[in-house]
Scaffold this motif. Structure first.
Motif, PDB file in Angstrom:
ATOM      1  N   ILE A 105       0.836  -1.208   0.000  1.00 53.01           N
ATOM      2  CA  ILE A 105       0.000   0.000   0.000  1.00 53.01           C
ATOM      3  C   ILE A 105       0.872   1.259   0.000  1.00 53.01           C
ATOM      4  N   SER A 106       2.143   1.128  -0.348  1.00 54.55           N
ATOM      5  CA  SER A 106       3.127   2.194  -0.145  1.00 54.55           C
ATOM      6  C   SER A 106       2.892   3.398  -1.043  1.00 54.55           C
ATOM      7  N   GLY A 107       3.321   4.571  -0.542  1.00 51.32           N
ATOM      8  CA  GLY A 107       3.159   5.829  -1.267  1.00 51.32           C
ATOM      9  C   GLY A 107       4.263   6.134  -2.248  1.00 51.32           C
ATOM     10  N   VAL A 108       5.284   5.291  -2.347  1.00 51.41           N
ATOM     11  CA  VAL A 108       6.311   5.397  -3.388  1.00 51.41           C
ATOM     12  C   VAL A 108       6.481   4.024  -4.010  1.00 51.41           C
ATOM     13  N   LYS A 109       6.784   4.004  -5.322  1.00 52.25           N
ATOM     14  CA  LYS A 109       6.809   2.729  -6.033  1.00 52.25           C
ATOM     15  C   LYS A 109       8.129   2.417  -6.731  1.00 52.25           C
ATOM     16  N   ILE A 128       1.910  -4.367  -7.369  1.00 54.72           N
ATOM     17  CA  ILE A 128       2.210  -3.065  -6.779  1.00 54.72           C
ATOM     18  C   ILE A 128       0.931  -2.227  -6.758  1.00 54.72           C
ATOM     19  N   GLY A 129       0.501  -1.816  -5.564  1.00 53.23           N
ATOM     20  CA  GLY A 129      -0.760  -1.086  -5.452  1.00 53.23           C
ATOM     21  C   GLY A 129      -0.707   0.036  -4.432  1.00 53.23           C
ATOM     22  N   HIS A 130      -1.654   0.961  -4.547  1.00 53.67           N
ATOM     23  CA  HIS A 130      -1.696   2.120  -3.650  1.00 53.67           C
ATOM     24  C   HIS A 130      -3.140   2.595  -3.494  1.00 53.67           C
ATOM     25  N   PRO A 131      -3.799   2.270  -2.374  1.00 56.03           N
ATOM     26  CA  PRO A 131      -5.144   2.799  -2.129  1.00 56.03           C
ATOM     27  C   PRO A 131      -5.064   4.278  -1.751  1.00 56.03           C
ATOM     28  N   MET A 132      -5.715   5.115  -2.534  1.00 56.49           N
ATOM     29  CA  MET A 132      -5.647   6.561  -2.311  1.00 56.49           C
ATOM     30  C   MET A 132      -6.754   6.991  -1.354  1.00 56.49           C
ATOM     31  N   ALA A 133      -6.556   6.647  -0.098  1.00 52.03           N
ATOM     32  CA  ALA A 133      -7.556   6.971   0.923  1.00 52.03           C
ATOM     33  C   ALA A 133      -6.907   6.808   2.284  1.00 52.03           C
ATOM     34  N   GLY A 134      -7.607   7.284   3.308  1.00 57.10           N
ATOM     35  CA  GLY A 134      -7.100   7.141   4.667  1.00 57.10           C
ATOM     36  C   GLY A 134      -7.557   8.300   5.539  1.00 57.10           C
ATOM     37  N   ILE A 154      -4.657   2.834  -7.155  1.00 56.40           N
ATOM     38  CA  ILE A 154      -3.635   2.841  -8.201  1.00 56.40           C
ATOM     39  C   ILE A 154      -2.953   1.485  -8.262  1.00 56.40           C
ATOM     40  N   LEU A 155      -2.858   0.936  -9.452  1.00 57.42           N
ATOM     41  CA  LEU A 155      -2.118  -0.293  -9.705  1.00 57.42           C
ATOM     42  C   LEU A 155      -0.977   0.007 -10.667  1.00 57.42           C
ATOM     43  N   CYS A 156       0.163  -0.612 -10.424  1.00 53.43           N
ATOM     44  CA  CYS A 156       1.323  -0.475 -11.313  1.00 53.43           C
ATOM     45  C   CYS A 156       1.686  -1.860 -11.836  1.00 53.43           C
ATOM     46  N   PRO A 157       0.950  -2.355 -12.848  1.00 52.38           N
ATOM     47  CA  PRO A 157       1.193  -3.715 -13.342  1.00 52.38           C
ATOM     48  C   PRO A 157       2.613  -3.884 -13.875  1.00 52.38           C
ATOM     49  N   GLN A 158       3.179  -5.054 -13.614  1.00 53.42           N
ATOM     50  CA  GLN A 158       4.509  -5.399 -14.093  1.00 53.42           C
ATOM     51  C   GLN A 158       4.414  -6.542 -15.109  1.00 53.42           C
ATOM     52  N   GLU A 159       5.446  -6.710 -15.900  1.00 48.71           N
ATOM     53  CA  GLU A 159       5.433  -7.747 -16.935  1.00 48.71           C
ATOM     54  C   GLU A 159       5.223  -9.134 -16.353  1.00 48.71           C
ATOM     55  N   PHE A 160       5.697  -9.350 -15.127  1.00 48.74           N
ATOM     56  CA  PHE A 160       5.597 -10.696 -14.538  1.00 48.74           C
ATOM     57  C   PHE A 160       4.242 -10.966 -13.920  1.00 48.74           C
ATOM     58  N   THR A 182      -6.789   3.301 -11.365  1.00 48.92           N
ATOM     59  CA  THR A 182      -5.831   3.919 -12.273  1.00 48.92           C
ATOM     60  C   THR A 182      -4.631   3.002 -12.417  1.00 48.92           C
ATOM     61  N   GLU A 183      -4.290   2.650 -13.643  1.00 50.71           N
ATOM     62  CA  GLU A 183      -3.148   1.772 -13.885  1.00 50.71           C
ATOM     63  C   GLU A 183      -2.052   2.565 -14.593  1.00 50.71           C
ATOM     64  N   THR A 184      -0.861   2.524 -14.043  1.00 48.21           N
ATOM     65  CA  THR A 184       0.214   3.368 -14.543  1.00 48.21           C
ATOM     66  C   THR A 184       1.560   2.740 -14.228  1.00 48.21           C
ATOM     67  N   SER A 185       2.627   3.393 -14.645  1.00 48.70           N
ATOM     68  CA  SER A 185       3.973   2.920 -14.321  1.00 48.70           C
ATOM     69  C   SER A 185       4.392   3.447 -12.953  1.00 48.70           C
ATOM     70  N   CYS A 186       5.422   2.835 -12.388  1.00 53.69           N
ATOM     71  CA  CYS A 186       5.922   3.290 -11.082  1.00 53.69           C
ATOM     72  C   CYS A 186       6.464   4.716 -11.169  1.00 53.69           C
ATOM     73  N   GLY A 187       7.133   5.047 -12.280  1.00 52.39           N
ATOM     74  CA  GLY A 187       7.687   6.385 -12.434  1.00 52.39           C
ATOM     75  C   GLY A 187       6.618   7.453 -12.504  1.00 52.39           C
ATOM     76  N   VAL A 188       5.568   7.195 -13.278  1.00 51.83           N
ATOM     77  CA  VAL A 188       4.460   8.154 -13.382  1.00 51.83           C
ATOM     78  C   VAL A 188       3.756   8.271 -12.028  1.00 51.83           C
ATOM     79  N   HIS A 189       3.560   7.153 -11.355  1.00 50.71           N
ATOM     80  CA  HIS A 189       2.952   7.187 -10.023  1.00 50.71           C
ATOM     81  C   HIS A 189       3.732   8.107  -9.100  1.00 50.71           C
ATOM     82  N   ASP A 190       5.032   7.918  -9.018  1.00 49.73           N
ATOM     83  CA  ASP A 190       5.836   8.688  -8.069  1.00 49.73           C
ATOM     84  C   ASP A 190       5.866  10.166  -8.424  1.00 49.73           C
ATOM     85  N   ASN A 191       5.833  10.489  -9.711  1.00 48.58           N
ATOM     86  CA  ASN A 191       5.832  11.894 -10.113  1.00 48.58           C
ATOM     87  C   ASN A 191       4.504  12.561  -9.752  1.00 48.58           C
TER      88      ASN A 191
END
Length: 296
Positions: A105-109, A128-134, A154-160, A182-191
């Motif tokens: 549930i981490s805020g950085v990916k 890799i996931g991140h629930p945007m709530a709390g 937010i989900l950051c799907p990986q090839e595996f 929302t499905e995105t890359s780890c880099g876009v998530h962190d930005n």
């Protein structure tokens, strides 16, 4: 696997882990004929006992019993700080149930994308996931199964990642009340999280510390309270989030500093026309931002 018949595990039964457990109990395992269960591991025995008393979890495990727990879990939420999550994966690599799904549930990916290939077994799928709530307050006592309703996951799907496991995860978070995935890359998530979440916490913190005196809030009309709600911050957690995402976050801070300087200059120069134009443009852009979010 069927959501209502799975064994769920929660590592870290704080506000987020507790909310996940409560939401799964209320929205998934309350279905007719459900045979699934929820297991939880936590350092504080008091939180485990409260969750057992509430009927939220079926069994609690002390920290030194976590390996006994994770061997049973079909889907495991690791609700720890980012670096601790990586350490947990490394230290318990051989004990995860074969065929299970593990998620965070981490805020950085970015740190997960770099480290996961060396930490995972081929028969365990880490999503890799991140629930945007709390909420602002910490601990199981402040958790709620309502936190996730109408929020974004937010989900950051990986090839595996296996397609069927990603589909199962999408189904689970939808059942828990999330209305956007929302499905995105780890880099876009962190930005983007660096701007919409971390920068906001930086600004709120700086605003509180810039006050001339604590009594100034007696003159508040709501604006200060709205802007600084998130300044009631979990210092160790946010220190880690800020530093792990320092490049992207510092770039956002520099952009913010530039805009603050523009406003300051307009005020100092008593440039009423320029200030009116600037503030009108801000209003229009904020309206566009709201419209874009509603359409997404």
């Amino acid at each position: 696997m069927n959501l209502k018949d799975m064994t769920y595990g929660i590592v870290g039964l704080g506000i987020m882990g507790g909310s996940l457990a409560k939401s799964i109990r209320a929205n998934v395992l309350s279905m007719g004929g459900a045979t699934g269960k929820i297991l939880a591991c936590n350092r504080s025995r008091a939180s485990l006992e409260a969750a057992l008393s509430d009927g939220v979890i079926d069994q609690g495990f002390a920290s030194d019993q976590v390996r006994d727990m994770i061997k049973q879990c079909d889907l495991l939420f690791v609700c720890l700080y980012p670096s601790d999550t990586l350490g947990f994966l490394r230290d318990n690599k051989e004990f995860f149930k074969s065929g299970s799904i593990v998620t965070d549930i981490s805020g950085v990916k970015g740190i997960f994308e770099k480290s996961l290939p060396s930490l995972l077994r081929g028969d365990v799928d880490f999503i890799i996931g991140h629930p945007m709530a709390g909420g602002e307050k910490e601990g199981y006592a402040n958790s709620s199964d309502k936190f996730f309703i109408n929020h974004n996951y937010i989900l950051c799907p990986q090839e595996f990642n296996k397609k069927e496991n990603l589909d199962l995860m999408r189904g689970l978070v939808t059942a828990m009340g999330f209305t956007r995935i929302t499905e995105t890359s780890c880099g876009v998530h962190d930005n983007k999280i660096g701007f919409t979440s971390q920068l906001c916490h930086v600004i709120a913190s700086a605003l509180v510390q810039s006050a001339a005196d604590d009594g100034i809030t007696a003159f508040g009309g709501g604006s200060f309270e709205d802007l600084t709600r998130i300044a009631m911050i979990n210092a160790p957690l946010w220190t880690e989030l800020f530093t792990l995402n320092k490049e992207k976050l510092c770039a956002h801070i520099e952009n913010f500093e530039a805009e603050i300087s523009k406003i300051k200059s307009l005020i100092q120069n008593e440039d009423a026309a320029g200030l009116t134009e600037y503030l009108s443009a801000v209003r229009d852009r904020r309206l566009r931002m709201g419209s874009i979010r509603q359409k997404s």
